[in-house]
Motif scaffolding. Structure first.
Motif, PDB file in Angstrom:
ATOM      1  N   TYR A  40       0.751  -1.280   0.066  1.00 38.48           N
ATOM      2  CA  TYR A  40      -0.116   0.069  -0.149  1.00 38.48           C
ATOM      3  C   TYR A  40       0.987   1.380  -0.102  1.00 38.48           C
ATOM      4  N   MET A  41       1.990   1.385   0.665  1.00 34.49           N
ATOM      5  CA  MET A  41       2.896   2.329   0.583  1.00 34.49           C
ATOM      6  C   MET A  41       3.451   2.812  -0.884  1.00 34.49           C
ATOM      7  N   VAL A  42       3.759   1.531  -1.432  1.00 34.74           N
ATOM      8  CA  VAL A  42       4.284   1.687  -2.910  1.00 34.74           C
ATOM      9  C   VAL A  42       2.805   2.324  -3.726  1.00 34.74           C
ATOM     10  N   ALA A  43       1.795   1.730  -3.578  1.00 34.43           N
ATOM     11  CA  ALA A  43       0.554   2.170  -4.040  1.00 34.43           C
ATOM     12  C   ALA A  43       0.279   3.420  -3.921  1.00 34.43           C
ATOM     13  N   ILE A 102      -2.718  -6.806 -10.362  1.00 35.18           N
ATOM     14  CA  ILE A 102      -2.802  -5.401 -10.232  1.00 35.18           C
ATOM     15  C   ILE A 102      -1.570  -4.785 -10.053  1.00 35.18           C
ATOM     16  N   MET A 103      -0.642  -5.292  -9.261  1.00 32.43           N
ATOM     17  CA  MET A 103       0.659  -4.556  -8.927  1.00 32.43           C
ATOM     18  C   MET A 103       1.464  -4.754  -9.839  1.00 32.43           C
ATOM     19  N   PHE A 104       1.748  -5.688 -10.675  1.00 30.21           N
ATOM     20  CA  PHE A 104       2.690  -5.788 -11.848  1.00 30.21           C
ATOM     21  C   PHE A 104       2.304  -4.733 -12.768  1.00 30.21           C
ATOM     22  N   ALA A 158      -6.960   0.425  10.546  1.00 32.77           N
ATOM     23  CA  ALA A 158      -6.031   1.725  10.961  1.00 32.77           C
ATOM     24  C   ALA A 158      -4.334   1.337  10.770  1.00 32.77           C
ATOM     25  N   VAL A 159      -4.184   0.268  11.291  1.00 33.19           N
ATOM     26  CA  VAL A 159      -2.484  -0.035  11.117  1.00 33.19           C
ATOM     27  C   VAL A 159      -2.112  -0.152   9.561  1.00 33.19           C
ATOM     28  N   PHE A 160      -3.053  -1.148   8.958  1.00 32.38           N
ATOM     29  CA  PHE A 160      -2.766  -1.157   7.323  1.00 32.38           C
ATOM     30  C   PHE A 160      -2.651   0.121   6.406  1.00 32.38           C
ATOM     31  N   MET A 161      -3.953   1.089   6.920  1.00 32.83           N
ATOM     32  CA  MET A 161      -4.064   2.346   6.417  1.00 32.83           C
ATOM     33  C   MET A 161      -2.950   3.239   6.652  1.00 32.83           C
ATOM     34  N   ALA A 162      -2.139   2.998   7.783  1.00 32.92           N
ATOM     35  CA  ALA A 162      -1.158   3.814   8.328  1.00 32.92           C
ATOM     36  C   ALA A 162      -0.014   3.800   7.310  1.00 32.92           C
ATOM     37  N   ALA A 163      -0.076   2.681   6.397  1.00 28.55           N
ATOM     38  CA  ALA A 163       0.625   2.728   5.175  1.00 28.55           C
ATOM     39  C   ALA A 163       0.762   4.143   4.379  1.00 28.55           C
ATOM     40  N   THR A 164      -0.544   4.712   4.251  1.00 28.47           N
ATOM     41  CA  THR A 164      -0.764   5.899   3.655  1.00 28.47           C
ATOM     42  C   THR A 164       0.061   7.086   4.342  1.00 28.47           C
ATOM     43  N   LEU A 196      10.476   6.561 -12.215  1.00 24.88           N
ATOM     44  CA  LEU A 196      11.125   5.022 -12.445  1.00 24.88           C
ATOM     45  C   LEU A 196      11.255   4.566 -11.145  1.00 24.88           C
ATOM     46  N   VAL A 197      12.011   5.428 -10.169  1.00 27.88           N
ATOM     47  CA  VAL A 197      12.406   4.605  -8.967  1.00 27.88           C
ATOM     48  C   VAL A 197      11.467   4.172  -7.986  1.00 27.88           C
ATOM     49  N   GLN A 198      10.119   4.907  -8.264  1.00 30.48           N
ATOM     50  CA  GLN A 198       8.984   4.883  -7.132  1.00 30.48           C
ATOM     51  C   GLN A 198       7.952   3.770  -8.067  1.00 30.48           C
ATOM     52  N   GLY A 199       8.038   3.545  -9.403  1.00 26.55           N
ATOM     53  CA  GLY A 199       7.345   2.669  -9.930  1.00 26.55           C
ATOM     54  C   GLY A 199       7.360   1.145 -10.270  1.00 26.55           C
ATOM     55  N   LEU A 200       8.624   0.775 -10.380  1.00 26.87           N
ATOM     56  CA  LEU A 200       8.954  -0.821 -10.572  1.00 26.87           C
ATOM     57  C   LEU A 200       8.822  -1.438  -9.374  1.00 26.87           C
ATOM     58  N   PRO A 201       9.195  -0.997  -8.333  1.00 30.62           N
ATOM     59  CA  PRO A 201       8.907  -1.577  -6.887  1.00 30.62           C
ATOM     60  C   PRO A 201       7.749  -2.509  -6.674  1.00 30.62           C
ATOM     61  N   ALA A 202       6.888  -1.629  -7.304  1.00 33.31           N
ATOM     62  CA  ALA A 202       5.247  -2.265  -7.420  1.00 33.31           C
ATOM     63  C   ALA A 202       5.140  -3.652  -7.952  1.00 33.31           C
ATOM     64  N   SER A 203       5.563  -3.725  -8.982  1.00 32.32           N
ATOM     65  CA  SER A 203       5.710  -4.921  -9.813  1.00 32.32           C
ATOM     66  C   SER A 203       6.481  -5.945  -9.269  1.00 32.32           C
ATOM     67  N   LEU A 204       7.660  -5.797  -8.272  1.00 30.46           N
ATOM     68  CA  LEU A 204       8.243  -6.872  -7.755  1.00 30.46           C
ATOM     69  C   LEU A 204       7.418  -7.104  -6.495  1.00 30.46           C
ATOM     70  N   LEU A 205       6.959  -6.262  -5.823  1.00 31.05           N
ATOM     71  CA  LEU A 205       5.925  -6.552  -4.511  1.00 31.05           C
ATOM     72  C   LEU A 205       4.877  -7.597  -4.959  1.00 31.05           C
TER      73      LEU A 205
END
Length: 447
Positions: A40-43, A102-104, A158-164, A196-205
């Motif tokens: 969710y942080m990456v998203a 979704i993430m890839f 709340a803990v999950f959404m703390a990611a945002t 670039l730096v913040q986009g590709l990690p989503a695919s890996l996750l």
């Protein structure tokens, strides 16, 4: 521990008496929540980094505030169109395959934003980003209902959404640092490196989630048969805190007017929240802060405070078995904080203090809202209902950046947009209080 206390902690009496409930849910949380938070942080970074990138993009490309506002909002149109189908598909094929898809895909598109040169390309890629990300958030909310009963869901969401909020803490320094220190490296602008730096990690996750998560407790090899049975028993004996709908089918859920009222509440809430998300860098810049790194650092402070506030409020809501007034209090805190920020323009310290107070309320409101939503919806309507409310509500986030961008461009100041945001927060709280009854009130009426 008596039955009343067991219900308050979301456990079946037989499990509560052994003292094993806390240990079991801690085991579950440590297994699934850290990865979900990372995803969710990456998203969230891929959604909001445009707020920082536009500070450079508007200098290098033919982008004005109106183009940026429309592009920031058009993401949510794609999100709206594909959110319900995605959640219904998740219910059939499971969370692992859904998160992989979704993430890839969204990681590839998010990184592709580095090639944008024209407003049309900007609009198309923002739309596609919404299409591919559609279903991620409501899918995770649905996924959490497979593991946690209502009484434990407020704090967990709340803990999950703390990611945002954590993402907001690191977004400022990270985005500001990338744009400042990587600008010109290998012939690329800072904003191009940012995507670039913040986009590709989503695919890996997404790949990691497919191999690491399990779709339901029954599939978890790391749980014993007795632990699986205990989780199932607690879900079957779920004691909810708001009046629950009696949807026996998807058709009944789609005909329920209260579902659309909840969508309206989320429309107002998300419209106000994403106005703040997208315009905070610009707002801080209007206080006389010019350095990109400093803008990032100042934007991180309110988010850091918000992380602790949202978890404490979510825990307090679980402990007292109350949702509605906690939500109303949160949006009121948000409005008061923004009021302080607006009145203290020019005073950096006071404006930051007001913004920090506002972020506590902003961060707390959304997890409370979705805890209420999961408790209201019946099991038959949960998958489609969560996605429908989320997708309709996301239209607020689609409209608000364009509206506030036009207001800011016309007036030359973000102050008037803040008045609109304050009104949206307060209105969302009033409507929810009127629309949703507590479970206790329902039982009193029935008696």
């Amino acid at each position: 521990m008596n039955t009343h206390v067991a219900r308050a902690t979301g456990t079946h009496p037989s499990l509560a008496n052994t003292g094993a409930a806390a240990a079991l849910y801690s085991k579950v949380s440590w297994r699934i929540i850290p990865l979900l938070i990372a995803c969710y942080m990456v998203a969230y970074l891929d959604r909001i980094n445009i707020g920082y990138a536009q500070l450079q993009m508007k200098q290098m490309l033919t982008f004005g505030d109106a183009v940026y506002g429309l592009g920031a909002g058009i993401f949510f149109i794609g999100y709206f169109l594909f959110e319900v189908p995605s959640n219904l598909l998740l219910e059939k094929i499971g969370a692992r395959k859904t998160l992989l898809r979704i993430m890839f895909c969204w990681g590839i598109v998010a990184a592709g934003m580095m090639f944008v040169q024209t407003p049309t390309q900007f609009y198309v890629l923002r739309f596609l980003l919404g299409v591919f990300e559609a279903g991620f958030f409501p899918g995770i909310i649905l996924y959490l209902t497979y593991w946690y009963p209502s009484a434990r869901r407020g704090q967990v969401i709340a803990v999950f959404m703390a990611a945002t909020t954590v993402a907001n803490v690191i977004a400022g320094p990270l985005c500001g640092g990338i744009m400042k220190y990587m600008d010109g490296a290998h012939g690329l602008a800072g904003w191009q490196w940012l995507f670039l730096v913040q986009g590709l990690p989503a695919s890996l996750l997404g790949i990691a989630a497919y191999f690491y998560l399990q779709d339901k407790p029954e599939d978890a090899r790391w749980l014993s048969s007795s632990e699986k049975k205990a989780l199932r028993t607690n879900l079957e004996h779920d004691d909810k805190h708001v009046a629950t709908a009696s949807h026996a089918s998807l058709g009944q859920m789609f005909r329920d007017r209260k579902v659309y009222v909840l969508a309206l509440v989320y429309f107002l809430l998300l419209g106000a929240t994403y106005t703040m998300v997208f315009w905070v860098p610009t707002l801080i810049k209007s206080w006389g802060v010019a350095d990109l790194m400093q803008i990032g650092l100042y934007s991180a402070l309110p988010s850091l405070i918000g992380v602790f506030g949202m978890i404490l409020i979510g825990r307090h809501s679980d402990r007292h078995g109350e949702r509605r007034w906690h939500f109303a209090a949160s949006v009121t805190i948000a409005a008061i904080g923004l009021g302080i920020t607006t009145l203290t323009q020019g005073n950096l310290g006071a404006s930051l203090a007001g913004l920090s107070l506002a972020v506590v309320g902003i961060a707390s409101a959304t997890p409370l809202f979705f805890t209420i939503t999961t408790e209201y919806l019946s099991k038959a309507g949960a998958a489609a209902g969560i996605a429908l409310i989320s997708s309709l509500g996301n239209l607020g986030a689609a409209a608000s950046p364009a509206v506030t961008g036009a207001i800011t461009a016309r007036t030359g100041s973000p102050v008037y947009s803040m008045y609109l945001v304050m009104a949206l927060y307060l209105l969302s709280g009033i409507i929810l209080l009127l629309a949703v009854r507590s479970a206790k009130a329902r039982k009193t009426v029935q008696a």
